[in-house]
Design an enzyme around this catalytic site. Sequence first.
Site, mmCIF file in Angstrom:
data_model
loop_
_atom_site.group_PDB
_atom_site.id
_atom_site.type_symbol
_atom_site.label_atom_id
_atom_site.label_comp_id
_atom_site.label_asym_id
_atom_site.label_seq_id
_atom_site.Cartn_x
_atom_site.Cartn_y
_atom_site.Cartn_z
ATOM 1 N N ALA A 12 36.241 51.899 73.918
ATOM 2 C CA ALA A 12 37.499 51.325 73.983
ATOM 3 C C ALA A 12 38.467 52.034 74.648
ATOM 4 O O ALA A 12 39.089 51.480 75.647
ATOM 5 C CB ALA A 12 37.789 50.839 72.536
ATOM 6 N N ALA A 13 38.940 53.240 73.970
ATOM 7 C CA ALA A 13 40.228 53.898 74.252
ATOM 8 C C ALA A 13 40.019 54.419 75.817
ATOM 9 O O ALA A 13 41.045 54.512 76.559
ATOM 10 C CB ALA A 13 40.611 54.963 73.155
ATOM 11 N N SER A 40 32.191 50.305 76.780
ATOM 12 C CA SER A 40 32.790 49.115 76.328
ATOM 13 C C SER A 40 31.862 48.090 75.216
ATOM 14 O O SER A 40 32.246 47.240 75.591
ATOM 15 C CB SER A 40 33.111 48.181 77.525
ATOM 16 O OG SER A 40 34.349 48.795 78.439
ATOM 17 N N ALA A 42 30.976 46.715 71.640
ATOM 18 C CA ALA A 42 31.866 46.219 70.625
ATOM 19 C C ALA A 42 31.411 46.845 69.168
ATOM 20 O O ALA A 42 30.285 46.471 68.523
ATOM 21 C CB ALA A 42 31.498 44.705 70.434
ATOM 22 N N CYS A 44 32.504 47.061 66.415
ATOM 23 C CA CYS A 44 32.617 46.285 65.279
ATOM 24 C C CYS A 44 31.806 45.243 65.125
ATOM 25 O O CYS A 44 31.702 44.440 64.220
ATOM 26 C CB CYS A 44 34.221 45.866 65.160
ATOM 27 S SG CYS A 44 35.291 47.210 65.327
ATOM 28 N N ASP A 285 39.387 57.114 68.651
ATOM 29 C CA ASP A 285 38.749 57.681 67.321
ATOM 30 C C ASP A 285 38.691 59.255 67.309
ATOM 31 O O ASP A 285 38.683 59.666 66.120
ATOM 32 C CB ASP A 285 37.495 57.196 66.972
ATOM 33 C CG ASP A 285 37.249 55.685 66.795
ATOM 34 O OD1 ASP A 285 38.435 55.098 66.834
ATOM 35 O OD2 ASP A 285 36.288 55.195 66.532
ATOM 36 N N ASN A 307 42.676 50.755 71.295
ATOM 37 C CA ASN A 307 43.040 50.089 72.548
ATOM 38 C C ASN A 307 44.536 50.332 72.983
ATOM 39 O O ASN A 307 44.770 50.587 74.101
ATOM 40 C CB ASN A 307 42.912 48.546 72.376
ATOM 41 C CG ASN A 307 41.481 48.151 73.057
ATOM 42 O OD1 ASN A 307 41.283 48.098 74.220
ATOM 43 N ND2 ASN A 307 40.664 47.842 71.932
ATOM 44 N N TYR A 429 54.863 25.886 58.431
ATOM 45 C CA TYR A 429 54.246 25.025 57.317
ATOM 46 C C TYR A 429 53.993 23.553 57.813
ATOM 47 O O TYR A 429 54.808 23.229 58.417
ATOM 48 C CB TYR A 429 55.230 24.991 56.206
ATOM 49 C CG TYR A 429 54.900 23.732 55.203
ATOM 50 C CD1 TYR A 429 53.668 24.009 54.604
ATOM 51 C CD2 TYR A 429 55.854 22.731 54.809
ATOM 52 C CE1 TYR A 429 53.064 22.795 53.675
ATOM 53 C CE2 TYR A 429 55.331 21.853 54.105
ATOM 54 C CZ TYR A 429 53.994 21.929 53.477
ATOM 55 O OH TYR A 429 53.831 20.559 52.553
#
Lengths: 550, 550
Positions: A12-13, A40, A42, A44, A285, A307, A429
Amino acid sequence: MGEKILVIGAVAAGTKAAAKIKRENPKAQIVVVTRDEYISYAGCGLPYYIGGVIEEKKELVVKTPEDFKLLTGIDVLTKHEALKIHKEAKTVEVEDMTTGEIKEYKYDKLVIATGASPFIPPIEGRDLKGVFSVRTVNDALAIRELVDQGAVKKAVVVGGGFIGLEVAENLHEKNIEVSIVELISHILPPFDEEIALYAQNYMADKGVNIYTGEKVLSLEGKDGRVSKVITDKREIAADLVIMSVGVRPNTELAKEIGLELGPTGAIRVNEYMETSERDIYAVGDCAENMNLITGQPAWYPMGSTANKMGRVAGINIANEEKDSLKGVLGTTIVKLFKLNAGKTGLSERDARKAGFEVETALVPANDRAHYYPGYREIITKLVVDKKTHKILGAQVIGEGVVDKPMDIIATAITFGAKVEDLEKLDLAYAPPFSTAMASTILAANVLRNKLTGRVQGINPVELKNRLHEVQIVDVRDEGSFMVGTIPGAVNIPSGELYMRAHALDKHKEIVLVCKIGKNAYLSYLKLKELGFENVKILEGGTNAYPYEKE
Amino acid sequence: MGEKILVIGAVAAGTKAAAKIKRENPKAQIVVVTRDEYISYAGCGLPYYIGGVIEEKKELVVKTPEDFKLLTGIDVLTKHEALKIHKEAKTVEVEDMTTGEIKEYKYDKLVIATGASPFIPPIEGRDLKGVFSVRTVNDALAIRELVDQGAVKKAVVVGGGFIGLEVAENLHEKNIEVSIVELISHILPPFDEEIALYAQNYMADKGVNIYTGEKVLSLEGKDGRVSKVITDKREIAADLVIMSVGVRPNTELAKEIGLELGPTGAIRVNEYMETSERDIYAVGDCAENMNLITGQPAWYPMGSTANKMGRVAGINIANEEKDSLKGVLGTTIVKLFKLNAGKTGLSERDARKAGFEVETALVPANDRAHYYPGYREIITKLVVDKKTHKILGAQVIGEGVVDKPMDIIATAITFGAKVEDLEKLDLAYAPPFSTAMASTILAANVLRNKLTGRVQGINPVELKNRLHEVQIVDVRDEGSFMVGTIPGAVNIPSGELYMRAHALDKHKEIVLVCKIGKNAYLSYLKLKELGFENVKILEGGTNAYPYEKE
């Protein structure tokens, strides 16, 4: 000629920094190297690939090196490992892992984005087949293959953190018997006990075996494949073991050249992502952050932060203009089956540890108008500084919408919001989206009632520890009382309180209990009117009480 | 003896104030009067009751007077109309509408919570049967009865605001042919044109007839029942007409005793909910608010605000301590079929009108990780002050989650956030909830790119007005181009731009177009590198372009 930029790491970074530099300065000559074969990706999403929620590998790998080149014009060399940084010469030795060839890359600016790696405790059997961590695409591919082959009947997840729980859910959904072993007394270690136990009860109800306060001593195998997990309390059969006790920043390259590390063990950077060495940046990280609330170094290895760090470094490398990331809150969220749990800022425990005098509130509420179909309950825990009334942190849990209140509160904390500010937020709301008094506002109202002495509350954790010291009065109707109440409670429905209060001992602490706390609050006011002084309400009511009921 | 409190009005603000006073001061003697027969009803739920999404009337009426009495100990007199306030004598004449009896109620403090009423334009036929507004429970009951009887085949909704659109959706879902007539050039009048038209196209695609820029002149009937709506452009057959052109604050009682009204026509109150007359408070839809951004009086008759006002008044009436509501942002949200549209703070139009020099961004993004099932697109429009970079407002629209970004941005605006702050928010990320770079952060990134001159954009509204003055280049692939593009666009896929850019006229303004703006941005950087100076990107791409494509 443009500056030469070398980036080490391409999840990512690293890719974010590289892409941003190129957009800011098209003349920059950028090379990205990574020892991985994927870029790149994912991270997660890996648990969801294992369970098949994410069906295809290609969905997991956001971009191939070819995609990235086409989009940005930047070369990413996969399977290229950075071996050594020569900071005086401003070069990096990089090995082409396919050919074994070693090349020296010159840089004007270097970006270290080496990420983090799973920590595998040094126990016997950790190298057996069938033992995995879940960090890389290859980890996920291998686990999914085993699962899809039907080779896994029983799995043990070591570690009750986010990734471990997500994997547990995904394996369970594949009809695998899953056990979780967690060293501390509850899963979700960063959360406060009452919230974590709520999640734990939920997971257990879904059929996941959970063993907490239990240490894995070794793994046993048969024919080289794992077959058993040995803890200090039991043996658990397993043909798949997921080690997810945490990750550690990859700082070897940085350490070798004497880059300062912070107290968290990650690479120290300032708000500009600069390390202690000129022209060397660290992002993602492998690098440290600042906690916005405590002002202390903290390490939150997360894609969202990575990111931002990458973008900030990219801007600063390519420009005179300086961009900065002042700090983060450690906002996190996890989905466990249909339960959602989020946390931002400090837990009550961490806030006390940091020296704050804290007040908290624990408030169940609906996420949407109760008359609109599909509403669900969520429980908000707010933690504030008693002196300044500033919000220090929040945890929200429930089957309802949790990410929205998390983000509202995270945003508010960023600006130093007080409880009084939270109460007055003009939130969106309409019945399909919220209640007229949003859950966050309601929680702030309750907390302010506590801060101003309008009501005294007792948290479920404290009540559980003091069950035998107090008179517990369940003010719900008899039917609800019969279904399950706090151990030792007597039943005086709120409507009968004026008549029957005389039976209570005025000199002994009274704890009023209802479903969510509201009725107990109204009963509290009645008892006060009747001259009772030592009264408290059980915060969050029976709904948020995560211990045994009777 | 406690103070005597009289509250006029018993929907949201009135009951909230009364309940809070009683909780703060159990000795207070509180009477609530209302000319309605229902109290505490869910005004915002009425459209959903009409459509049957909310099935039962009892779900709509949050509390009966009996419930309220039991819970709070407070008497609510329904069908009791306050006729006249005597401010010197501190009494109110109240008529029991059932018996006709008139009583004088003494008060120490008075709370006016008389709400708002629909404005019905004085056109011919407005009194015909089958013509309704949607404000009270009885309105909804009557309309639902007609609908359930199958007596409605064609309905016309006059007014394209929230309530009108919600009713239109609910009637359409009942297989009624629905037409909306709106006076201005688009539905959702408070929104900027490109966002409003996006919603309008969506509603039209669902099969709702929409006539904008059209004025209703009269209604025609047959046997006393409405049969036709006559506009300045057409006649529309109708057996049900919903008048929802807006509401007006009920200020008659206040005006009679000379209470100051604000420029919005609602009762002026300060941040403590005090009117110009000592011991008289006003809360809810009859009272004015302050817009937090402009510092100017504003009137947002909404349930969420009414509750806050009621609570603040309650605290201030019962205590020495003062609570305050400094202002609101006018945050609103609406669901239209599966589309969600929200707005907070100032629209671009209102910001310019208020004298701000504004910059905006229009940014489509996914609401969740694109690899996680069920993600949807949303479009974020940010409006900021070019000088200070402070966020002035936002509008978000799409089938994805809209309430969350609305609330994030509303919270940020409350604290005076700048674009740079929005970029750095530590929001909750996990694939089921968000993208690693949340849509709000992405929109802030784009906006900052514009503010710092990294990219020039053109808004769809402006492009549509200047279609023939510019060279439009669609940089998507040929397939996408063929499906539909901006009128007059030529197709040069971004990959071919270096080769084919020479065909473009360097001296004529170029507008680059892609799907959401990102590819156009990268192409923009290429053209800049090639020496093109007069280049812009179409903000939001074809996805956010709400006009005819070819």
